[in-house]
Design an enzyme around this catalytic site. Structure first.
Site, PDB file in Angstrom:
ATOM      1  N   ARG A  66       3.790 -19.198   1.784  1.00  0.00           N
ATOM      2  CA  ARG A  66       5.098 -19.589   2.273  1.00  0.00           C
ATOM      3  C   ARG A  66       4.993 -20.897   3.058  1.00  0.00           C
ATOM      4  NH1 ARG A  66       6.452 -17.070   6.267  1.00  0.00           N
ATOM      5  NH2 ARG A  66       8.668 -17.562   6.230  1.00  0.00           N
TER       6      ARG A  66
ATOM      7  N   LYS B 238      10.576 -13.246  -0.306  1.00  0.00           N
ATOM      8  CA  LYS B 238      10.774 -13.212   1.136  1.00  0.00           C
ATOM      9  C   LYS B 238      12.115 -13.799   1.544  1.00  0.00           C
ATOM     10  CE  LYS B 238       7.032 -11.107   2.427  1.00  0.00           C
ATOM     11  NZ  LYS B 238       7.127  -9.711   2.944  1.00  0.00           N
TER      12      LYS B 238
ATOM     13  N   HIS C 140      10.205  -3.634   7.525  1.00  0.00           N
ATOM     14  CA  HIS C 140       9.065  -4.155   6.770  1.00  0.00           C
ATOM     15  C   HIS C 140       8.008  -3.051   6.779  1.00  0.00           C
ATOM     16  CE1 HIS C 140       5.712  -7.421   6.384  1.00  0.00           C
ATOM     17  NE2 HIS C 140       6.021  -6.879   5.228  1.00  0.00           N
TER      18      HIS C 140
ATOM     19  N   SER D 107      -0.854  -7.306   8.138  1.00  0.00           N
ATOM     20  CA  SER D 107      -1.983  -7.414   7.224  1.00  0.00           C
ATOM     21  C   SER D 107      -3.274  -6.984   7.908  1.00  0.00           C
ATOM     22  CB  SER D 107      -2.113  -8.860   6.739  1.00  0.00           C
ATOM     23  OG  SER D 107      -3.211  -9.007   5.881  1.00  0.00           O
TER      24      SER D 107
ATOM     25  N   LYS E  34      -2.027  -0.534   5.846  1.00  0.00           N
ATOM     26  CA  LYS E  34      -0.731  -0.009   5.384  1.00  0.00           C
ATOM     27  C   LYS E  34      -0.767   0.389   3.914  1.00  0.00           C
ATOM     28  CE  LYS E  34       2.671  -2.999   5.383  1.00  0.00           C
ATOM     29  NZ  LYS E  34       3.214  -3.295   4.032  1.00  0.00           N
TER      30      LYS E  34
ATOM     31  N   ASP F 244       6.683  -2.225   0.757  1.00  0.00           N
ATOM     32  CA  ASP F 244       6.890  -3.380   1.636  1.00  0.00           C
ATOM     33  C   ASP F 244       8.243  -3.455   2.340  1.00  0.00           C
ATOM     34  OD1 ASP F 244       5.614  -5.687   2.690  1.00  0.00           O
ATOM     35  OD2 ASP F 244       6.820  -6.962   1.393  1.00  0.00           O
TER      36      ASP F 244
ATOM     37  N   ARG G  24      -2.280 -13.310  -5.138  1.00  0.00           N
ATOM     38  CA  ARG G  24      -1.281 -12.228  -5.171  1.00  0.00           C
ATOM     39  C   ARG G  24      -1.111 -11.675  -6.579  1.00  0.00           C
ATOM     40  NH1 ARG G  24       1.281 -10.345  -0.272  1.00  0.00           N
ATOM     41  NH2 ARG G  24       0.778 -11.930   1.304  1.00  0.00           N
TER      42      ARG G  24
END
Length: 547
Positions: free
Chosen positions: A55, A209, A228, A246, A250, A265, A336
């Protein structure tokens, strides 16, 4: 006419618009056009320019206008304002660029598995891979879309990943670099007019996002709490939520063979229960191993004809023979994978469930001073929700040689634009209304800080998670930690008693006290800086460590 009308005029007047093409055709176009390459197992591999491997938060902006500016926390460094004129310039530039494209793809999807608050989203792009990503990540339009509170409020979203703005036109409007030049990228949201535009960012996560941020703004105004988090459901039909940054575990802990996954997510908590926002997963792939993450591995790495596969592997190294190396970080540590939820084996296809009986806040405390499990009352839950604490450990970033405390409000600060009390108070209200238990689970270090102690045994963490989900701690005696105002159990099934009190695991109790007091001071200092003037209720303030 509105900008949405202008967009429709461009689409109506263009001969190359493909509306909701088949998934197979998008895969084929992505390969034929060189947007992606076919890997050995059939997944698509793609690589973005250096400025698009993650991002770009400093280019991510929100329209600020008088009627709605009071809803947004402009003190947050992630909420960067622009005026309506600048947004309109960028959106109109995007429309002009669209008219020059040979092919335009339009996909009509929704954000939200609950038809009651599904947000219709029209994505318009010149890239087939971006359109395919919306198929992976956004949900099909349900037959009952008319029931949605947003049924007549479609979000129009234009994405031009490989075009750039003419920087000189945006001087004084967008961010300026140290050399005096102006950015040629923009990721912009207009919440009021339900418009979005991306120019210059090819990172697929930007698309996901941006829409997550939009939902996080819209839903609290409708009495729905966006979170989230990952969510799963037990055989008894009761749901649980897992929130964590992160590295806290999770993904690992939410992948439970005895519980069906709703999503990994993004979720909304309405008066009807929990609902996933998404149709798929966008998982980190760095250091991915089948033995550690079999579900993610198989979703990405299963063999299939490439036209039927459609999983997207972004910015992972691939050898000439089509095999991936997920341990190579030379391109980026942020590789990703995007794939539909249906590629996982134990999911709940509807992605909706009832009100959560249990919420788990996950932290990986590298100081080794926070109890491995603590039960939170509503005020404590609001406090830890506001703080979103975890640790950054040495080796994760250049220059990090000691554990660094990280605070990300609501475990997702960059994507939660509203004033903090909007989210925190709603969590407390829902906890009380639906009798939800909240536990803080520390998956970090025990017996000392990072470098001296050791990571808490995963089997112990799983046992504590199971005990929390199965209400096995309800009759247990609890002890209070004075530094952090936390109550932790003196016993837990399948966990040694001495593990539960972190002070007991240190060989030097005095060193523990000093470390714990220092972390508590960091909590107090960060709270004062971030929330000192936000009107947080006094009982929540008192729950802050160090106060």
């Amino acid at each position: 006419m509105s900008l949405a009308d202008d967009l429709n005029d461009v689409l109506d007047g263009h001969d190359g618009v493909e509306i909701n093409p088949t998934r197979e055709s998008l895969v084929d176009r992505s390969v034929e056009g060189g947007e992606a390459f076919v890997s050995k197992n059939g997944a698509l591999a793609t690589w973005t320019p250096p400025e698009s491997t993650a991002r770009t938060p400093k280019d991510t902006v929100i329209v600020k206008r008088e009627e709605s500016q009071g809803n947004i926390d402009w003190d947050s460094p992630n909420n960067i304002p622009i005026d309506e004129e600048t947004f309109d310039m960028a959106f109109n530039d995007a429309l002009g660029l669209l008219q020059e494209k040979e092919t335009i793809y339009q996909t009509d999807r929704v954000i939200g598995a609950d038809p009651g608050f599904a947000l219709p989203t029209k994505t318009v792009t010149d890239k087939s891979l971006t359109a395919l990503f919306t198929y992976n990540m956004f949900r099909p339009v349900p037959d009952s879309i008319d029931e949605s509170i947003f049924s007549d409020e479609e979000f129009n979203f234009v994405v031009l990943p490989y075009n750039k703005l003419e920087s000189s036109r945006y001087e004084g409007r967008l961010r300026k670099f140290s050399d005096g030049t102006t950015s040629n990228m923009i990721v912009a949201m207009d919440f009021d007019r339900k418009l979005g535009v991306v120019i210059g960012s090819a990172y697929l996560g930007t698309v996901k996002k941006l829409m997550f941020t939009v939902m996080n703004y819209l839903l609290p105004g409708e009495g729905i709490l966006p979170l989230h988090c990952s969510a799963n459901e037990g055989e008894d039909g009761e749901s649980a939520l897992l929130l964590g940054l992160s590295g806290t575990g999770k993904t690992t802990l939410s992948a439970d063979p005895d519980r069906a996954l709703l999503g990994d997510d993004e979720h909304g908590w309405s008066e009807d229960g929990i609902a996933n926002f998404e149709n798929g997963c966008y998982a980190k792939l760095i250091d991915l191993e089948r033995e550690e993450e079999p579900e993610i591995w198989d979703a990405i790495m299963h063999e299939d004809d490439y036209l039927d596969h459609g999983a997207i592997v972004e910015n992972a190294l691939m050898y000439p023979n089509g095999e991936f190396d997920f341990f190579d970080t030379r391109l980026t540590p942020n590789s990703r994978g995007s794939y539909p939820l249906e590629y996982l084996t134990n999911i709940k296809p509807s992605s909706v469930s009832g009100h959560p009986c249990t919420i788990l806040f996950l932290t990986a405390d590298a100081n080794g001073v926070i109890p491995p499990i603590s039960k939170l009352d509503p005020n404590q839950a609001m406090l830890w929700f506001l703080m979103g604490y975890t640790s950054k450990i040495p080796g994760t970033e250049t220059g990090v040689t000691e554990p660094v405390s990280v605070f990300s409000r609501f475990f997702g600060e960059p994507f939660m634009p509203r004033n903090p009390d909007d989210y925190a108070e709603m969590l407390g209200e829902k906890m009380k209304e639906y009798g939800t238990d909240v536990y803080l689970i520390n998956t970090g270090w025990t017996g000392g800080p990072y470098g001296e102690g050791e990571r808490i045994n995963l089997s112990y963490t799983r046992a504590m998670v199971d005990a929390a989900l199965n209400c096995e701690l309800d009759c247990t005696e609890f002890e209070e930690d004075e530094n952090f105002h936390l109550k932790f159990p003196r016993s837990c099934p399948d966990v040694p008693d001495e593990v539960l009190n972190p002070r007991d695991t240190w060989s030097d109790p005095k060193a523990y006290d000093e470390r714990a007091q220092e972390l508590a001071r960091q909590f107090s200092s960060h709270f004062d800086e971030a929330y000192g003037d936000k009107g947080i209720e006094e009982e929540v303030v008192k729950a802050c460590p160090g106060k």
